[in-house]
Design a protein around this motif. Structure first.
Motif, PDB file in Angstrom:
ATOM      1  N   UNK A  13      27.911   6.282  54.580  1.00  0.00           N
ATOM      2  CA  UNK A  13      29.258   6.813  54.811  1.00  0.00           C
ATOM      3  C   UNK A  13      30.063   5.931  55.751  1.00  0.00           C
ATOM      4  N   UNK A  14      31.373   6.012  55.587  1.00  0.00           N
ATOM      5  CA  UNK A  14      32.271   5.282  56.479  1.00  0.00           C
ATOM      6  C   UNK A  14      32.214   5.926  57.859  1.00  0.00           C
ATOM      7  N   UNK A  15      32.013   5.116  58.885  1.00  0.00           N
ATOM      8  CA  UNK A  15      31.958   5.576  60.279  1.00  0.00           C
ATOM      9  C   UNK A  15      33.227   5.090  60.973  1.00  0.00           C
ATOM     10  N   UNK A  16      34.149   6.006  61.232  1.00  0.00           N
ATOM     11  CA  UNK A  16      35.444   5.640  61.834  1.00  0.00           C
ATOM     12  C   UNK A  16      35.275   4.976  63.192  1.00  0.00           C
ATOM     13  N   UNK A  17      34.303   5.407  63.968  1.00  0.00           N
ATOM     14  CA  UNK A  17      34.102   4.830  65.296  1.00  0.00           C
ATOM     15  C   UNK A  17      33.672   3.367  65.221  1.00  0.00           C
ATOM     16  N   UNK A  18      32.874   3.033  64.228  1.00  0.00           N
ATOM     17  CA  UNK A  18      32.398   1.652  64.074  1.00  0.00           C
ATOM     18  C   UNK A  18      33.352   0.788  63.262  1.00  0.00           C
ATOM     19  N   UNK A  19      34.081   1.432  62.357  1.00  0.00           N
ATOM     20  CA  UNK A  19      35.019   0.691  61.519  1.00  0.00           C
ATOM     21  C   UNK A  19      34.411   0.129  60.256  1.00  0.00           C
ATOM     22  N   UNK A  20      33.208   0.602  59.886  1.00  0.00           N
ATOM     23  CA  UNK A  20      32.553   0.182  58.641  1.00  0.00           C
ATOM     24  C   UNK A  20      31.607   1.273  58.189  1.00  0.00           C
ATOM     25  N   UNK A  21      31.043   1.098  57.006  1.00  0.00           N
ATOM     26  CA  UNK A  21      30.049   2.037  56.493  1.00  0.00           C
ATOM     27  C   UNK A  21      28.728   1.771  57.203  1.00  0.00           C
ATOM     28  N   UNK A  22      27.977   2.848  57.414  1.00  0.00           N
ATOM     29  CA  UNK A  22      26.666   2.730  58.055  1.00  0.00           C
ATOM     30  C   UNK A  22      25.687   3.624  57.317  1.00  0.00           C
ATOM     31  N   UNK A  23      24.444   3.181  57.248  1.00  0.00           N
ATOM     32  CA  UNK A  23      23.387   3.976  56.648  1.00  0.00           C
ATOM     33  C   UNK A  23      23.172   5.199  57.517  1.00  0.00           C
ATOM     34  N   UNK A  24      23.176   6.394  56.917  1.00  0.00           N
ATOM     35  CA  UNK A  24      23.076   7.626  57.701  1.00  0.00           C
ATOM     36  C   UNK A  24      21.703   7.821  58.329  1.00  0.00           C
ATOM     37  N   UNK A  25      20.679   7.184  57.799  1.00  0.00           N
ATOM     38  CA  UNK A  25      19.331   7.310  58.353  1.00  0.00           C
ATOM     39  C   UNK A  25      19.067   6.252  59.429  1.00  0.00           C
ATOM     40  N   UNK A  26      19.329   4.990  59.093  1.00  0.00           N
ATOM     41  CA  UNK A  26      18.995   3.906  60.019  1.00  0.00           C
ATOM     42  C   UNK A  26      20.139   3.531  60.954  1.00  0.00           C
ATOM     43  N   UNK A  27      21.363   3.878  60.585  1.00  0.00           N
ATOM     44  CA  UNK A  27      22.528   3.489  61.374  1.00  0.00           C
ATOM     45  C   UNK A  27      22.963   2.054  61.140  1.00  0.00           C
ATOM     46  N   UNK A  28      22.281   1.334  60.248  1.00  0.00           N
ATOM     47  CA  UNK A  28      22.608  -0.074  59.994  1.00  0.00           C
ATOM     48  C   UNK A  28      23.976  -0.193  59.327  1.00  0.00           C
ATOM     49  N   UNK A  29      24.785  -1.150  59.773  1.00  0.00           N
ATOM     50  CA  UNK A  29      26.038  -1.433  59.072  1.00  0.00           C
ATOM     51  C   UNK A  29      25.727  -1.770  57.622  1.00  0.00           C
ATOM     52  N   UNK A  30      26.596  -1.336  56.706  1.00  0.00           N
ATOM     53  CA  UNK A  30      26.288  -1.478  55.290  1.00  0.00           C
ATOM     54  C   UNK A  30      27.493  -1.916  54.480  1.00  0.00           C
ATOM     55  N   UNK A  31      27.315  -2.985  53.716  1.00  0.00           N
ATOM     56  CA  UNK A  31      28.302  -3.441  52.738  1.00  0.00           C
ATOM     57  C   UNK A  31      27.956  -2.763  51.413  1.00  0.00           C
ATOM     58  N   UNK A  32      28.971  -2.259  50.717  1.00  0.00           N
ATOM     59  CA  UNK A  32      28.717  -1.529  49.476  1.00  0.00           C
ATOM     60  C   UNK A  32      29.195  -2.266  48.232  1.00  0.00           C
ATOM     61  N   UNK A  33      29.586  -3.525  48.395  1.00  0.00           N
ATOM     62  CA  UNK A  33      30.061  -4.321  47.262  1.00  0.00           C
ATOM     63  C   UNK A  33      29.397  -5.692  47.262  1.00  0.00           C
ATOM     64  N   UNK A  34      28.179  -5.785  46.729  1.00  0.00           N
ATOM     65  CA  UNK A  34      27.454  -7.057  46.754  1.00  0.00           C
ATOM     66  C   UNK A  34      28.218  -8.204  46.096  1.00  0.00           C
ATOM     67  N   UNK A  35      28.960  -7.917  45.036  1.00  0.00           N
ATOM     68  CA  UNK A  35      29.690  -8.978  44.352  1.00  0.00           C
ATOM     69  C   UNK A  35      30.825  -9.531  45.204  1.00  0.00           C
ATOM     70  N   UNK A  36      31.282  -8.773  46.191  1.00  0.00           N
ATOM     71  CA  UNK A  36      32.349  -9.270  47.065  1.00  0.00           C
ATOM     72  C   UNK A  36      31.797 -10.086  48.225  1.00  0.00           C
ATOM     73  N   UNK A  37      30.668  -9.661  48.769  1.00  0.00           N
ATOM     74  CA  UNK A  37      30.101 -10.377  49.910  1.00  0.00           C
ATOM     75  C   UNK A  37      29.233 -11.550  49.445  1.00  0.00           C
ATOM     76  N   UNK A  38      28.834 -11.536  48.179  1.00  0.00           N
ATOM     77  CA  UNK A  38      28.050 -12.640  47.633  1.00  0.00           C
ATOM     78  C   UNK A  38      26.565 -12.570  47.920  1.00  0.00           C
ATOM     79  N   UNK A  39      26.082 -11.411  48.296  1.00  0.00           N
ATOM     80  CA  UNK A  39      24.657 -11.219  48.561  1.00  0.00           C
ATOM     81  C   UNK A  39      24.107 -10.130  47.653  1.00  0.00           C
TER      82      UNK A  39
END
Length: 155
Positions: free
Chosen positions: A42-68
């Motif tokens: 989910x998007x975390x407004x405090x962090x300014x990006x999506x984060x995994x709700x279990x681990x808290x890790x920042x998360x990119x949700x568009x692999x084709x955009x980031x190239x990974x």
């Protein structure tokens, strides 16, 4: 050489990714990449990006955009792929019009990445018409401007 220098320069990453992507501020490997937005990232407004709700890790949700390719780089320590690894391509799900206006830009990028150069103009025209049925003109125009300034310039 830094790991992220094997991929795109920082200014290109910023132009290629969503404004709320952790790649905007973090080095490659410092965030996870998953295949699509969902309840687990989910998007975390405090962090300014999506984060995994279990681990808290920042998360990119568009692999084709980031190239990974999708992998748990930050939360599980998965090593980054070699720079020669082909960038992921949009999936069929990426080509479906989202319900969330913050995902409109990524949808447009996915459509353009799947369009041949000859179909770029008609793809944009059709995408604008489809998006305008669900989203306000302000959201559609803003997403199209950002996408066109990067996606079309790179073709």
């Amino acid at each position: 050489m830094a790991l992220d220098e094997l991929f795109l320069p920082p200014e290109e990453v910023q132009a290629a990714t969503c404004e709320v992507c952790p790649a905007q501020l973090l080095r490659f490997g410092a965030f996870d990449v998953v295949d699509r937005p969902g309840a687990d990232n989910r998007y975390d407004r405090d962090r300014g990006w999506r984060a995994n709700v279990v681990t808290g890790a920042p998360t990119c949700v568009h692999p084709y955009r980031v190239g990974l390719p999708p992998a748990l780089y930050a939360s599980a320590g998965v090593p980054l792929p070699p720079s020669a690894t082909p960038a992921p391509v949009p999936s069929a799900a990426d080509l479906e019009l989202p319900d969330d206006p913050t995902l409109l830009e990524a949808w447009l990028v996915a459509l353009l990445r799947c369009a041949s150069p000859e179909r770029m103009a008609s793809t944009l025209y059709e995408a604008e018409a489809i998006a305008s049925q669900r989203f306000g003109s302000r959201d559609v125009v803003a997403a199209m401007r950002r996408v066109m300034s990067h996606e079309l310039a790179g073709r």
